[in-house]
Motif scaffolding. Structure first.
Motif, PDB file in Angstrom:
ATOM      1  N   TYR A 318       0.834  -1.206   0.000  1.00 42.04           N
ATOM      2  CA  TYR A 318       0.000   0.000   0.000  1.00 42.04           C
ATOM      3  C   TYR A 318       0.867   1.255   0.000  1.00 42.04           C
ATOM      4  O   TYR A 318       0.642   2.185  -0.787  1.00 42.04           O
ATOM      5  CB  TYR A 318      -0.924  -0.011   1.224  1.00 42.04           C
ATOM      6  CG  TYR A 318      -1.813   1.207   1.320  1.00 42.04           C
ATOM      7  CD1 TYR A 318      -3.118   1.168   0.850  1.00 42.04           C
ATOM      8  CD2 TYR A 318      -1.339   2.401   1.875  1.00 42.04           C
ATOM      9  CE1 TYR A 318      -3.943   2.297   0.924  1.00 42.04           C
ATOM     10  CE2 TYR A 318      -2.146   3.528   1.946  1.00 42.04           C
ATOM     11  CZ  TYR A 318      -3.446   3.462   1.469  1.00 42.04           C
ATOM     12  OH  TYR A 318      -4.243   4.590   1.528  1.00 42.04           O
ATOM     13  N   GLU A 319       1.873   1.298   0.866  1.00 40.92           N
ATOM     14  CA  GLU A 319       2.705   2.500   1.015  1.00 40.92           C
ATOM     15  C   GLU A 319       3.460   2.828  -0.268  1.00 40.92           C
ATOM     16  O   GLU A 319       3.650   3.997  -0.610  1.00 40.92           O
ATOM     17  CB  GLU A 319       3.706   2.325   2.166  1.00 40.92           C
ATOM     18  CG  GLU A 319       3.084   2.274   3.546  1.00 40.92           C
ATOM     19  CD  GLU A 319       2.443   0.922   3.869  1.00 40.92           C
ATOM     20  OE1 GLU A 319       2.647  -0.044   3.080  1.00 40.92           O
ATOM     21  OE2 GLU A 319       1.730   0.837   4.877  1.00 40.92           O
ATOM     22  N   VAL A 320       3.893   1.800  -0.995  1.00 38.97           N
ATOM     23  CA  VAL A 320       4.644   2.019  -2.229  1.00 38.97           C
ATOM     24  C   VAL A 320       3.738   2.633  -3.292  1.00 38.97           C
ATOM     25  O   VAL A 320       4.099   3.612  -3.956  1.00 38.97           O
ATOM     26  CB  VAL A 320       5.243   0.691  -2.748  1.00 38.97           C
ATOM     27  CG1 VAL A 320       5.915   0.893  -4.106  1.00 38.97           C
ATOM     28  CG2 VAL A 320       6.243   0.139  -1.748  1.00 38.97           C
ATOM     29  N   ILE A 321       2.531   2.081  -3.450  1.00 37.56           N
ATOM     30  CA  ILE A 321       1.597   2.601  -4.447  1.00 37.56           C
ATOM     31  C   ILE A 321       1.123   3.999  -4.065  1.00 37.56           C
ATOM     32  O   ILE A 321       1.036   4.901  -4.911  1.00 37.56           O
ATOM     33  CB  ILE A 321       0.397   1.652  -4.614  1.00 37.56           C
ATOM     34  CG1 ILE A 321       0.878   0.280  -5.117  1.00 37.56           C
ATOM     35  CG2 ILE A 321      -0.626   2.233  -5.582  1.00 37.56           C
ATOM     36  CD1 ILE A 321      -0.218  -0.779  -5.192  1.00 37.56           C
ATOM     37  N   ALA A 322       0.857   4.201  -2.769  1.00 38.00           N
ATOM     38  CA  ALA A 322       0.337   5.492  -2.301  1.00 38.00           C
ATOM     39  C   ALA A 322       1.339   6.617  -2.487  1.00 38.00           C
ATOM     40  O   ALA A 322       0.952   7.783  -2.622  1.00 38.00           O
ATOM     41  CB  ALA A 322      -0.052   5.392  -0.825  1.00 38.00           C
ATOM     42  N   ASN A 323       2.615   6.280  -2.529  1.00 40.17           N
ATOM     43  CA  ASN A 323       3.646   7.309  -2.631  1.00 40.17           C
ATOM     44  C   ASN A 323       3.459   8.199  -3.853  1.00 40.17           C
ATOM     45  O   ASN A 323       3.782   9.383  -3.819  1.00 40.17           O
ATOM     46  CB  ASN A 323       5.036   6.652  -2.686  1.00 40.17           C
ATOM     47  CG  ASN A 323       5.965   7.184  -1.619  1.00 40.17           C
ATOM     48  OD1 ASN A 323       5.506   7.699  -0.601  1.00 40.17           O
ATOM     49  ND2 ASN A 323       7.255   7.080  -1.839  1.00 40.17           N
ATOM     50  N   SER A 324       2.941   7.644  -4.946  1.00 41.65           N
ATOM     51  CA  SER A 324       2.721   8.459  -6.141  1.00 41.65           C
ATOM     52  C   SER A 324       1.234   8.663  -6.443  1.00 41.65           C
ATOM     53  O   SER A 324       0.848   9.694  -6.981  1.00 41.65           O
ATOM     54  CB  SER A 324       3.388   7.811  -7.351  1.00 41.65           C
ATOM     55  OG  SER A 324       2.875   6.519  -7.589  1.00 41.65           O
TER      56      SER A 324
END
Length: 455
Positions: A318-324
């Motif tokens: 989730y955190e990786v996708i949310a970053n952008s």
């Protein structure tokens, strides 16, 4: 004869669609209800996932199965052979297929899936060598956008030592290939040429940097292994490099070409002709999904990220996708900056299939030799119109307005729209692009084939 057939198809699609349009119930039942769509594990497949999860496909009487594909070639072949009814595609794929580059097939798109969404990442070692060449802001952080001028001394050093400077992109006709080439060439680095008429499709003739294909999810691991020194890819695979502490995204495609077209939804021309109601209805569902993704200043993005993080979709944290996806982008570890338009799915008429978008891809194919010989401006126009189908989009959009699921203001003014964006000025090298003057545009570049040139 081809244009007469096209006119007949357009007339069928637009039947009953007047200036005030028609309601969904008047469009006719979908001729094919059970559909299978393909995608690659990237965040810009979101409109397909959202149309499924929010029930927009079912609202249209469509029962859809969504399947991840191993790579772009497998995906394209699946649409051509009918294993897939449609797919999330690189914008260059239907265009290249239409002119017979790589694979010959009549693929069309009634729907552009997004703007922006890509980045160029380099390994930590290359970043270390680039950094002294980059101007600093007052707070000591690198000044953006970072141009390839900062990479040029590094590439020259590798060349002088007899080491190939290898970089990855996702497919020969991908936006990523053309964006990486554009960025490199703007910094004086030759990314190489294709010569299909000579049997050379490597794209590495006269290259300073050697570009090769790597599937998107494999980019970080391939760079970590030292096989490539950098890559251009969509999300979340740039941010993954930051999270794994193996690389630094140096520039986004938003900075290379602000609000550039990215993916499209591709179907065969035969599918659209055989199933016109189905085609309009799937386009309606995708438009609604794109609206949902951008509405209320991206208020739905956290929910979208949660959906995309599922293993059956993108399958990244989730955190990786949310970053952008939620309006920021992290460059060097800890250097997170606001980029509210990194992913655009609906605003700025993102979903409308502009002819000028298709023509830009064709100019880059010609610039780098994938199109071996000169073509007239008219050829560019005719080729774009075979692939990009705003007539289908218009029918879908008008019916959504009639159903009060959208407003006329959400879309281009169909009474005056000609399919060509106004000249676009926001390129990293300052060169202006007009789709109405493709050959004039090609001749503006210092690196690349021009009119009258061939390899």
């Amino acid at each position: 004869m081809k244009w007469l057939k096209r006119l007949a198809v357009s007339s069928l699609i637009m039947a009953g669609v007047t200036a005030t349009s028609t309601h969904a119930k008047e469009l006719g039942w979908p001729e094919k209800e059970e559909l299978t769509f393909g995608f690659i594990k990237l965040t810009d497949m979101a409109p397909i996932a959202i149309a499924y999860e929010k029930g927009y496909f079912e609202d249209e009487g469509l029962y859809v199965t969504i399947e991840a594909q191993a790579n772009w070639k497998v995906l394209l072949d699946g649409v051509i052979d009918g294993r897939l009814d449609g797919a999330h595609m690189l914008a260059g794929q239907p265009i290249a297929a239409s002119i017979g580059y790589g694979t010959k097939a009549n693929i069309i798109t009634p729907f552009s899936m997004d703007l922006n969404g890509n980045g160029i990442t380099v390994s930590n070692e290359i970043w270390k060598q680039m950094k002294p060449n980059i101007p600093k802001m007052a707070d000591g952080r690198p000044q953006h956008p970072i141009k390839a001028d900062a990479l040029k001394p590094v590439v020259e050093k590798y060349k002088s030592e007899g080491k190939p400077f290898n970089m990855g992109m996702v497919f020969p006709v991908s936006t990523h290939n053309y964006e990486l080439r554009y960025w490199l060439a703007a910094g004086g680095i030759n990314p190489g040429f294709y010569a299909p008429h000579k049997g050379d499709t490597s794209g590495q003739i006269d290259a300073d940097a050697l570009l090769s294909v790597t599937p998107p999810p494999q980019m970080p691991a391939t760079m970590e292994a030292g096989t490539i020194y950098g890559y251009c890819v969509g999300e979340p695979w740039n941010q993954q490099a930051v999270f794994k502490n193996i690389g630094v995204p140096v520039v986004t495609d938003y900075e290379i070409w602000k609000d550039n077209p990215e993916k499209v939804f591709g179907i065969t021309e035969a599918f659209a002709e055989k199933y016109p109601n189905t085609t309009i209805r799937l386009t309606r569902a995708l438009i609604r999904a794109a609206q949902w993704l951008d509405e209320n200043n991206n208020a739905n993005r956290p929910e979208a990220v949660k959906i995309l993080s599922q293993s059956n979709y993108v399958g990244a944290d989730y955190e990786v996708i949310a970053n952008s996806m939620t309006g920021t982008f992290e460059y060097e570890k800890g250097d997170k900056r606001p980029v509210p338009d990194f992913n655009v799915f609906f605003r700025y008429n993102a979903t409308y299939p502009y002819y000028s978008d298709a023509i830009w891809y064709l100019t880059q194919m010609r610039r780098w030799g994938q199109i071996s010989e000169d073509k007239s401006d008219e050829w560019y126009f005719e080729t774009a119109k075979k692939v990009y189908r705003p007539d289908i989009y218009e029918a879908a959009a008008k019916s959504l307005v009639a159903d009060k699921l959208a407003t006329a203001q959400d879309f281009p003014n169909f009474a005056t729209e000609d399919g060509f964006r106004s000249p676009q000025t926001h390129f990293i090298d300052g060169i202006v692009y007009s789709g109405l003057k493709p050959n004039e545009y090609i001749n503006k570049f210092s690196i690349g084939l021009k009119q009258g040139e061939t390899l």
